[in-house]
Design an enzyme around this catalytic site. Structure first.
Site: not given
Length: 586
Positions: A37, A139, A296, A298, A300, A374, A398
């Protein structure tokens, strides 16, 4: 060989701009469990044609080592709509270059011919029994960023040691292979397949297994607004509503088509709150819609807002929506499973920084709850292990508005979450209940779980390291804080070092990672707070929660106490002024 990035570097050389060149070439992007990223641009520290070729060459070699049947099974590659004019980079271009790399080695590639939501890639991996998947997306990051997300054959994101193995293989395969740059070669290759039509059809058939109230859906008068925030979600959420026999949601016209500039929002992240939803509120008021669903870019993640009796809009936190979806999915399961013994094989999961509400529901209802580290990479991998043992994993979530509502996708999925939320709201409307009223009913039954999370921005890794070192040497060497302002600390778990004061041997049960910072403090008043660094952004995040047993209905008092705890946490543990930290701004 990309003329645009090449020109950028030549220009810097001509100017003798050593500082910028150092930024571009000083260090390679790190390949971690989240893949890559970074910003698009020139040099090995950025996402560009060359770094995509190098990364894919390494990944391809690593897969060859792990799968003897790679050339039979192949990989899937998807992409979002991101593009960066000045460097010539785009998700589609990167996806084609990655496909070319695999095809040049005789590996079949299932390359989506058009943009898709991220969850379509893990779905395709398991559905077509492929060796791996790649999704080119950043994302909800700022528009200049892009990313390269990797899934293993089990349909979940990779976890260690694969990241280290891939990283090593990238180091060993940096020189582009002979035809690496010529992505036109793939168009005539028999190894190129387009899974778009098949996967679209079968994904929407699979999520219908989570549709339990078709008759209510057909009749409901409840209206919904949907925004895809200039990303990929519009078409797919429309199709999901159709699959559930719901009338299509009103789409925010200015945001429904993909646009890599994200012109109407400061950050394309629905997690950031009301700023991203301004146009959605306006459309909902105009069309009389009660509920807003926001993906968002993308698709997900999912944010949800509901108009209250007062006329105000309530944006649900990830923990609140997790509580609602957990309650709903379990209720639907219970109503369709008359065999009471089946509950011993039912599981729900959430990450360790998310609300413990599912634990409370599980304790009362008799199913299993587990928490993981996480990130969905942990929940996806654990869910697959449990499913392989014949267990039913109904739901995982989450707090960062990520929900896995459907076992066909072992990752967060904002498309199925959107339509399942719409069915839940439609069902509740037949009982004259709003989502907010049902949330209160869930808390009344299982105990109030009040949460508060935020973050500070910090671009200096040294400051972050110092801040956490201070917490580990608070009152002298190797001592953690005994209190935070007036709040007494009763327990400490440090998943960077592996220390856990609550365990007999003082060793943490959850896996530890020295490469990221994460400390959880338990307080004598029942509060819990976790401080951690982000894997993809320059942020130090915190998460806090106060849980009350069922029957304690003094919510305002609980909120006041949590606010005081958070203020103390910021003041004593973060010390924003001293450490020059930038606060989250709405």
């Amino acid at each position: 060989q990309n003329p645009k990035t090449s020109a950028i570097v030549k220009q810097l050389l001509a100017e003798g701009n050593a500082g910028e060149l150092q930024k571009y070439f000083g260090s390679r992007m790190e390949f971690g469990t989240a893949g890559l990223r970074a910003a698009m641009g020139a040099g090995i520290s950025h996402m560009n044609d060359l770094t995509i070729i190098q990364t894919t060459q390494g990944f391809c070699k690593y897969l060859e080592k792990n799968f003897s049947d790679l050339r039979k099974r192949g990989v899937v590659i998807g992409f979002d709509a991101r593009a960066h004019l000045s460097s010539g980079g785009s998700s589609k271009r990167f996806a084609r270059l990655a496909a070319n790399t695999f095809i040049s080695q005789g590996v079949p590639v299932y390359l989506f011919s058009d943009i898709t939501p991220t969850p379509f890639v893990p779905y395709t991996v398991t559905h077509l029994k492929l060796c791996a998947g790649i999704m080119v997306t950043a994302s909800h990051n700022p528009k200049q960023d892009n990313g390269y997300k990797v899934y293993w054959e089990n349909g979940a994101q990779i976890i260690s040691p694969h990241d280290k193995g891939i990283s090593q293989a990238i180091e060993e395969n940096q020189e582009p292979w002979p035809q690496a740059w010529d992505d036109k070669l793939i168009d005539s290759s028999p190894l190129l397949h387009d899974p778009y039509a098949t996967v679209s059809k079968e994904y929407f058939q699979d999520i219908q297994k989570q549709c339990f109230h078709r008759n209510i859906n057909k009749e409901t008068t409840l209206k919904f607004v949907h925004t895809s925030v200039h990303g990929v979600g519009h078409k797919f959420v429309q199709l999901a509503f159709k699959a559930f026999d719901l009338s299509p949601p009103f789409a925010v016209p200015e945001q429904k088509d993909p646009d890599p500039e994200f012109p109407t929002v400061k950050y394309p992240n629905p997690e950031e709150g009301k700023g991203v939803l301004t146009l959605s509120f306006a459309l909902a008021e105009k069309d009389g819609a009660k509920i807003i669903l926001a993906n968002d870019p993308d698709a997900d993640r999912l944010a949800v807002a509901e108009k209250q009796e007062s006329g105000e809009w309530k944006v649900f936190s990830g923990n609140e929506l997790g509580a609602l979806l957990g309650w709903w999915i379990f209720t639907c399961w219970k109503n369709h499973n008359r065999d009471t013994r089946a509950i011993k094989d039912v599981y729900m999961l959430s990450s360790t920084v998310s609300s413990k509400i599912l634990r409370a529901i599980a304790l009362k209802e008799g199913f299993h709850f587990e928490e993981t580290l996480t990130g969905f990479k942990w929940m996806g991998n654990r869910a697959k292990q449990l499913m392989d043992q014949g267990k039913a994993v109904l739901f995982a979530f989450e707090e960062a508005i990520g929900y896995m509502c459907c076992p066909a996708v072992l990752d967060k999925d904002g498309v199925s979450a959107a339509v399942i939320t719409a069915e839940m709201a439609s069902f509740l409307a037949t009982r004259n209940l709003s989502l907010s009223q049902q949330l209160k009913a869930v808390y009344d039954e299982y105990g109030f779980h009040i949460t508060k999370a935020s973050y500070f921005i910090c671009h200096d890794p040294k400051v972050i390291q110092q801040l956490f070192d201070n917490l580990r040497n608070f009152d002298g060497k190797n001592t953690y804080p005994k209190s935070c302002g007036k709040f007494k600390v009763s327990g400490i778990r440090d998943l960077t070092t592996g220390y856990d004061s609550s365990q007999p041997d003082q060793k943490a049960i959850l896996p530890t990672s020295k490469s990221s910072q994460m400390i959880t403090f338990t307080f004598a008043n029942g509060g819990v707070a976790t401080m951690r660094t982000s894997g993809t952004e320059p942020k130090i995040k915190y998460y806090s929660e106060l849980c009350a047993p069922p029957g304690n209905s003094d919510v305002e008092q609980l909120k006041k106490e949590l606010d005081e705890l958070v203020n103390a946490l910021e003041k004593h543990f973060f010390q924003p002024e001293k450490n020059n930290l930038q606060r989250k701004t709405e």
